[in-house]
Motif scaffolding. Sequence first.
Motif, short mmCIF file in Angstrom:
data_model
loop_
_atom_site.label_atom_id
_atom_site.label_comp_id
_atom_site.label_asym_id
_atom_site.label_seq_id
_atom_site.Cartn_x
_atom_site.Cartn_y
_atom_site.Cartn_z
N GLU A 60 0.83 -1.21 0.00
CA GLU A 60 0.00 0.00 0.00
C GLU A 60 0.86 1.26 0.00
OE1 GLU A 60 -2.75 0.13 3.26
OE2 GLU A 60 -4.08 -1.34 2.33
N LEU A 61 0.33 2.29 -0.64
CA LEU A 61 0.88 3.64 -0.57
C LEU A 61 -0.28 4.58 -0.28
CD1 LEU A 61 3.28 3.88 -3.64
CD2 LEU A 61 3.93 3.97 -1.24
N LYS A 62 -0.03 5.59 0.53
CA LYS A 62 -1.06 6.57 0.86
C LYS A 62 -0.61 7.96 0.43
CE LYS A 62 -2.47 3.92 4.85
NZ LYS A 62 -3.83 3.81 5.23
N PHE A 63 -1.56 8.69 -0.14
CA PHE A 63 -1.33 10.08 -0.53
C PHE A 63 -2.45 10.91 0.07
CE2 PHE A 63 0.25 7.48 -4.07
CZ PHE A 63 1.58 7.86 -4.07
N VAL A 64 -2.12 12.10 0.55
CA VAL A 64 -3.14 12.99 1.10
C VAL A 64 -3.19 14.24 0.23
CG1 VAL A 64 -3.94 14.29 3.11
CG2 VAL A 64 -2.75 12.11 3.43
N LEU A 65 -4.39 14.52 -0.29
CA LEU A 65 -4.63 15.70 -1.11
C LEU A 65 -5.28 16.78 -0.28
CD1 LEU A 65 -6.32 13.88 -4.14
CD2 LEU A 65 -3.89 14.36 -3.83
N THR A 66 -5.13 18.02 -0.71
CA THR A 66 -5.84 19.10 -0.02
C THR A 66 -7.34 18.93 -0.25
OG1 THR A 66 -5.74 20.55 -1.95
CG2 THR A 66 -3.92 20.72 -0.35
N LEU A 67 -8.13 19.47 0.64
CA LEU A 67 -9.58 19.36 0.51
C LEU A 67 -10.10 20.05 -0.75
CD1 LEU A 67 -10.60 19.89 4.24
CD2 LEU A 67 -10.82 17.78 2.92
N GLU A 68 -9.35 21.01 -1.26
CA GLU A 68 -9.77 21.73 -2.46
C GLU A 68 -9.41 21.00 -3.76
OE1 GLU A 68 -9.18 23.99 1.03
OE2 GLU A 68 -7.56 23.11 -0.14
N SER A 69 -8.66 19.93 -3.65
CA SER A 69 -8.20 19.20 -4.84
C SER A 69 -9.35 18.50 -5.55
CB SER A 69 -7.15 18.16 -4.46
OG SER A 69 -5.95 18.77 -4.07
#
Length: 180
Positions: A60-69
């Motif tokens: 697994e890999l996790k990425f976090v995007l901004t809420l505006e993305s």
Amino acid sequence: PYTGDVVDLSLFRPTLLEVHTSPTAALQERTGRTLYMPNAAVLTNDVISFNRTSDFLKSELKFVLTLESNWEKAENILREILIKVTGQHMEAARHQYNSRTKTLFIQHDPSGSTLYTDIVGDGIEITLRFTIPIGMRREVGSEIVREMLKRFALESDISLAYRTSMVYNTEHKPPPLFKQ
């Protein structure tokens, strides 16, 4: 307590090349040490075989995007990357798994690559779950990350989130900009 790749099976002992695994299992690398395991240890302790059913595992890999993305666009890009980078591994894993488990009672075969989306404290978390050959976690993971960085750099509406903090000092007033 030891993990390793079996490199020799002799009459008196199996020989392993030690593989260090971190508590999160994200890092699995050979240490360079050779382990000689007496047969008694194999007969009296639990032994886990990572490749009885397949020479592949899930990662697994996790990425976090901004809420505006634009998370939907990000998901589509990440799916394309997964297919490009891990597609051949999934097919090989499925084929090998089916041939190695003919004598075992297993109700399902391995599923393909998947994405999971969630809201976390820092933004929108997208988790990629994919199949890789045992021992290639870092190589495949790095290739996915490099492709993701290149593709997201071309998109103005997708941004990776990162933790930030602001400190306000309310006790000290800054000096005026202009003296009279």
